[in-house]
Motif scaffolding. Structure first.
Motif, PDB file in Angstrom:
ATOM      1  N   GLY A  58       1.021  -1.228  -0.140  1.00  0.00           N
ATOM      2  CA  GLY A  58      -0.139  -0.049  -0.025  1.00  0.00           C
ATOM      3  C   GLY A  58       0.866   1.406  -0.201  1.00  0.00           C
ATOM      4  O   GLY A  58       2.061   1.081  -0.171  1.00  0.00           O
ATOM      5  N   ASP A  59       0.160   2.458   0.017  1.00  0.00           N
ATOM      6  CA  ASP A  59       0.991   3.677   0.072  1.00  0.00           C
ATOM      7  C   ASP A  59       1.840   3.932   1.119  1.00  0.00           C
ATOM      8  O   ASP A  59       2.767   4.327   0.969  1.00  0.00           O
ATOM      9  CB  ASP A  59       0.072   4.808   0.032  1.00  0.00           C
ATOM     10  N   GLY A  60       1.474   3.553   2.447  1.00  0.00           N
ATOM     11  CA  GLY A  60       2.306   3.526   3.560  1.00  0.00           C
ATOM     12  C   GLY A  60       3.526   2.549   3.533  1.00  0.00           C
ATOM     13  O   GLY A  60       4.749   3.235   3.666  1.00  0.00           O
ATOM     14  N   ASP A  61       3.285   1.425   2.853  1.00  0.00           N
ATOM     15  CA  ASP A  61       4.276   0.442   2.698  1.00  0.00           C
ATOM     16  C   ASP A  61       5.698   1.149   1.678  1.00  0.00           C
ATOM     17  O   ASP A  61       6.806   1.042   1.972  1.00  0.00           O
ATOM     18  CB  ASP A  61       3.987  -0.642   2.102  1.00  0.00           C
ATOM     19  N   ASP A  89       5.873  -1.848  -9.063  1.00  0.00           N
ATOM     20  CA  ASP A  89       5.043  -1.098  -9.529  1.00  0.00           C
ATOM     21  C   ASP A  89       3.605  -1.520  -9.230  1.00  0.00           C
ATOM     22  O   ASP A  89       3.135  -2.593  -9.257  1.00  0.00           O
ATOM     23  CB  ASP A  89       5.041  -0.979 -11.009  1.00  0.00           C
ATOM     24  N   PRO A  90       2.766  -0.588  -8.606  1.00  0.00           N
ATOM     25  CA  PRO A  90       1.410  -1.036  -8.350  1.00  0.00           C
ATOM     26  C   PRO A  90       0.460  -1.569  -9.230  1.00  0.00           C
ATOM     27  O   PRO A  90      -0.176  -2.519  -8.728  1.00  0.00           O
ATOM     28  CB  PRO A  90       0.867   0.449  -7.834  1.00  0.00           C
ATOM     29  N   GLU A  91       0.623  -1.207 -10.624  1.00  0.00           N
ATOM     30  CA  GLU A  91      -0.245  -1.803 -11.312  1.00  0.00           C
ATOM     31  C   GLU A  91       0.316  -3.348 -11.759  1.00  0.00           C
ATOM     32  O   GLU A  91      -0.648  -4.191 -11.938  1.00  0.00           O
ATOM     33  CB  GLU A  91      -0.165  -1.041 -12.786  1.00  0.00           C
ATOM     34  N   THR A  92       1.839  -3.311 -11.653  1.00  0.00           N
ATOM     35  CA  THR A  92       2.228  -4.712 -11.887  1.00  0.00           C
ATOM     36  C   THR A  92       1.744  -5.483 -10.797  1.00  0.00           C
ATOM     37  O   THR A  92       1.482  -6.759 -11.109  1.00  0.00           O
ATOM     38  CB  THR A  92       3.927  -4.577 -12.026  1.00  0.00           C
ATOM     39  N   HIS A  93       1.905  -5.271  -9.340  1.00  0.00           N
ATOM     40  CA  HIS A  93       1.446  -6.049  -8.547  1.00  0.00           C
ATOM     41  C   HIS A  93      -0.066  -6.230  -8.478  1.00  0.00           C
ATOM     42  O   HIS A  93      -0.333  -7.589  -8.115  1.00  0.00           O
ATOM     43  CB  HIS A  93       1.851  -5.222  -7.225  1.00  0.00           C
ATOM     44  N   ALA A  94      -0.654  -5.294  -8.926  1.00  0.00           N
ATOM     45  CA  ALA A  94      -2.284  -5.712  -8.902  1.00  0.00           C
ATOM     46  C   ALA A  94      -2.465  -6.729  -9.866  1.00  0.00           C
ATOM     47  O   ALA A  94      -3.330  -7.546  -9.497  1.00  0.00           O
ATOM     48  CB  ALA A  94      -2.955  -4.388  -9.137  1.00  0.00           C
ATOM     49  N   GLU A  95      -2.062  -6.872 -10.960  1.00  0.00           N
ATOM     50  CA  GLU A  95      -2.263  -7.744 -11.922  1.00  0.00           C
ATOM     51  C   GLU A  95      -1.477  -9.145 -11.515  1.00  0.00           C
ATOM     52  O   GLU A  95      -2.174 -10.200 -12.133  1.00  0.00           O
ATOM     53  CB  GLU A  95      -1.645  -7.303 -13.554  1.00  0.00           C
ATOM     54  N   GLU A 127      -1.458 -10.843 -20.569  1.00  0.00           N
ATOM     55  CA  GLU A 127      -0.916  -9.509 -20.105  1.00  0.00           C
ATOM     56  C   GLU A 127      -0.593  -9.732 -18.497  1.00  0.00           C
ATOM     57  O   GLU A 127       0.473  -9.175 -18.095  1.00  0.00           O
ATOM     58  CB  GLU A 127      -1.622  -8.308 -20.693  1.00  0.00           C
ATOM     59  N   GLN A 128      -1.646 -10.194 -18.029  1.00  0.00           N
ATOM     60  CA  GLN A 128      -1.428 -10.425 -16.272  1.00  0.00           C
ATOM     61  C   GLN A 128      -0.264 -11.506 -15.958  1.00  0.00           C
ATOM     62  O   GLN A 128       0.311 -11.148 -15.338  1.00  0.00           O
ATOM     63  CB  GLN A 128      -2.802 -10.577 -15.833  1.00  0.00           C
ATOM     64  N   TRP A 129      -0.121 -12.389 -16.968  1.00  0.00           N
ATOM     65  CA  TRP A 129       0.898 -13.324 -16.505  1.00  0.00           C
ATOM     66  C   TRP A 129       2.151 -12.735 -16.827  1.00  0.00           C
ATOM     67  O   TRP A 129       3.077 -13.156 -16.102  1.00  0.00           O
ATOM     68  CB  TRP A 129       0.932 -14.609 -17.639  1.00  0.00           C
ATOM     69  N   GLU A 130       2.395 -11.946 -17.749  1.00  0.00           N
ATOM     70  CA  GLU A 130       3.703 -11.143 -17.791  1.00  0.00           C
ATOM     71  C   GLU A 130       3.952 -10.483 -16.791  1.00  0.00           C
ATOM     72  O   GLU A 130       5.052 -10.296 -16.356  1.00  0.00           O
ATOM     73  CB  GLU A 130       3.635 -10.238 -18.996  1.00  0.00           C
ATOM     74  N   ALA A 131       2.799  -9.751 -16.130  1.00  0.00           N
ATOM     75  CA  ALA A 131       3.048  -9.044 -14.886  1.00  0.00           C
ATOM     76  C   ALA A 131       3.422  -9.950 -13.621  1.00  0.00           C
ATOM     77  O   ALA A 131       4.301  -9.609 -12.663  1.00  0.00           O
ATOM     78  CB  ALA A 131       1.989  -8.278 -14.564  1.00  0.00           C
ATOM     79  N   TYR A 132       2.916 -11.326 -13.708  1.00  0.00           N
ATOM     80  CA  TYR A 132       3.254 -12.161 -12.572  1.00  0.00           C
ATOM     81  C   TYR A 132       4.751 -12.473 -12.637  1.00  0.00           C
ATOM     82  O   TYR A 132       5.361 -12.682 -11.797  1.00  0.00           O
ATOM     83  CB  TYR A 132       2.518 -13.415 -12.760  1.00  0.00           C
ATOM     84  N   ARG A 133       5.172 -12.632 -14.172  1.00  0.00           N
ATOM     85  CA  ARG A 133       6.471 -12.965 -13.966  1.00  0.00           C
ATOM     86  C   ARG A 133       7.470 -11.792 -13.818  1.00  0.00           C
ATOM     87  O   ARG A 133       8.510 -11.988 -13.098  1.00  0.00           O
ATOM     88  CB  ARG A 133       6.952 -13.170 -15.700  1.00  0.00           C
ATOM     89  N   GLU A 134       7.218 -10.481 -14.045  1.00  0.00           N
ATOM     90  CA  GLU A 134       8.098  -9.331 -13.595  1.00  0.00           C
ATOM     91  C   GLU A 134       7.984  -9.276 -12.171  1.00  0.00           C
ATOM     92  O   GLU A 134       9.028  -9.159 -11.370  1.00  0.00           O
ATOM     93  CB  GLU A 134       7.250  -8.256 -14.087  1.00  0.00           C
TER      94      GLU A 134
END
Length: 472
Positions: A58-61, A89-95, A127-134
């Motif tokens: 989260g933002d605090g972390d 990256d928050p979007e990468t983490h969310a995906e 696309e989400q799988w690539e985020a999981y790889r990252e």
């Protein structure tokens, strides 16, 4: 940024032992967590160089990571543990987290899909799988930076299934373990995944020297998937292990007798009413926990055995989980609807059949454990389910356990539990009747044996057993 001295032991998990919040004045406040990993790392002793790598959630972390310049967090915040938090990256983490880990891998391993309509593995999934790889790559790179030569690395759970192989490629000198806290799907269900993704997941874990699971059943399912997807044998020579996490008896018994728990017991007794039996469940509103069918089984009990009306109360704690996903919000609403229907159908001015609480309160959960005559643990599928182990440890007068055969805890507790098929409403209702009807002395004896089995491998020993097996 790596710490100045390489660590001898490393743990990697999505969630770490501390979280942060930013106040209105910009000040950071930290909150420490608990659990088996916290106890385990404490058990290795202060003389061992250890680092915990986790994600900023989260933002605090993320602000804490920035203030630490990407390095180790202040030990005053972490209880003396050395923690490196990754600002992915928050979007990468969310995906990676919601898109893949919680919406695909969790559903596969718990066999939750409504297969006429789902899953659909389309371009968005890729696309989400690539985020999981990252996401996994970020952990592998951080672990490679932090580890001393020949260090032991314990990578945790389905969020980080690719990290062992990635880390092996970066640091072949390391001893790498992966532990799965979930069930593992059988081959026919696991192969719902696209063939290349199924192979990548298995190969990722097989990058570890040792892959461990909560029960032999889940370990055997993983091995069977390797044979089905990758061919006969475990091609990497990875050792397969089993470590059945148990309850922390000393902590639970001490915590359950503090003043705040006593206060909540008094409040619950007032809600339940004098002289009534209690059926207790404590869960997150997680789809696999099967709360809705548990409530329907309780309703069936009141229909089939009207003698229990006004003599028993179902205390159901269903704490919010993953409410950022629509399917979980809908499930929580359905749980509330069923509970309201039961109360409307059977309730009287002096008796509320279901006491449903959805606000998380650990002290109140312990109070319910102590009061329980019957514990209902009926998951569709569960890696272990520590509630099944905790209630007998804390119970004041002894508890009867109604336990799904699909819980990992079934492997250790079945002999003294009343076992149910989690899909069978009528069978679960009958098991509840039998549990409520047990003589007090039999219930107490069963409860003692359950508590003994439940505490055979407490968190600290569970962690050290994994670490020692990896080192050996």
């Amino acid at each position: 940024m790596a710490s100045t001295q390489g660590a001898e032991v490393l743990v990697a998990s999505n969630r770490g032992p501390v979280s942060y919040a930013v106040g209105p004045d910009g000040a950071l406040t930290s909150r420490r967590g608990g659990g088996g990993l916290v106890s385990g790392l404490s058990a290795i002793g202060p003389d061992t160089d250890a680092v915990w790598v986790c994600a900023a959630l989260g933002d605090g972390d993320r602000e804490a990571v920035r203030r630490a310049d990407g390095g180790l967090l202040p030990e005053a915040d972490t209880g003396g543990q050395r923690v490196r938090m990754l600002d992915i990256d928050p979007e990468t983490h969310a995906e990676a987290y919601n898109g893949i880990a919680n919406s695909v891998l969790w559903f596969v391993h718990h066999m939750l899909y409504q297969t006429p309509l789902e899953p659909v593995f389309d371009a968005e999934f890729r696309e989400q799988w690539e985020a999981y790889r990252e996401y996994n790559r970020a952990f592998a790179e951080a672990l490679a930076e932090e580890a001393a030569p020949d260090a032991a690395v314990l990578i945790q759970d389905y969020h980080l299934a690719l990290a062992p192989r990635m880390l092996r490629q970066l640091r072949p000198d390391l001893r790498i373990g992966h532990f799965s806290h979930t069930p593992w799907a059988p081959p026919d269900y696991f192969r719902l995944l696209p063939d290349d993704i199924a192979a990548e997941l298995l190969s990722g874990i097989l990058g570890a020297d040792r892959a461990a699971f909560l029960t032999r059943r889940w370990a055997d399912a993983f091995t069977a998937c390797c044979h089905a997807v990758l061919g006969p044998g475990i091609p990497s020579g990875t050792e397969i292990g089993v470590h059945g996490l148990g309850a922390d008896a000393d902590f639970l018994r001490e915590r359950a007798h503090r003043t705040d728990v006593d206060e909540r017991m008094a409040a619950l007794r007032d809600e339940i009413g004098e002289g009534r039996r209690t059926i207790v469940r404590v869960d997150r509103t997680e789809l696999s926990k099967n709360i809705a069918r548990g409530l329907l089984a309780y309703r069936r009990l009141l229909v089939d055995h009207p003698e229990w009306r006004e003599r028993v109360v179902h205390v159901a704690f269903a704490y919010p989980s993953r409410q950022d996903l629509a399917v979980y919000r809908s499930y929580t609403d359905e749980v509330r609807r069923i509970a309201d229907e039961i109360n409307a159908e059977f309730g009287t001015p002096g008796w509320t059949p279901v006491l449903l609480h959805v606000e998380d309160d650990f002290a109140r959960s312990l109070a319910a454990y102590r009061l329980a005559d019957v514990a209902l643990v009926n998951p569709i599928r569960d890696g272990m389910n520590l509630v099944a182990k905790e209630v007998p440890v804390v119970s004041d007068a002894g508890v009867a356990l109604v336990l799904s055969r699909e819980a990992g805890a079934y492997e250790e507790l079945a002999e003294d539990a009343l076992t149910v098929n989690p899909y069978d409403i009528v069978g679960t209702a009958q098991a509840l009747h039998e549990a409520l009807s047990l003589p007090d002395d039999e219930r107490a004896e069963r409860s003692k044996r359950l508590a003994t089995a439940a505490t055979a491998l407490p968190p600290a020993k569970w962690f050290l057993d994994q670490l020692n097996a990896l080192r050996d």
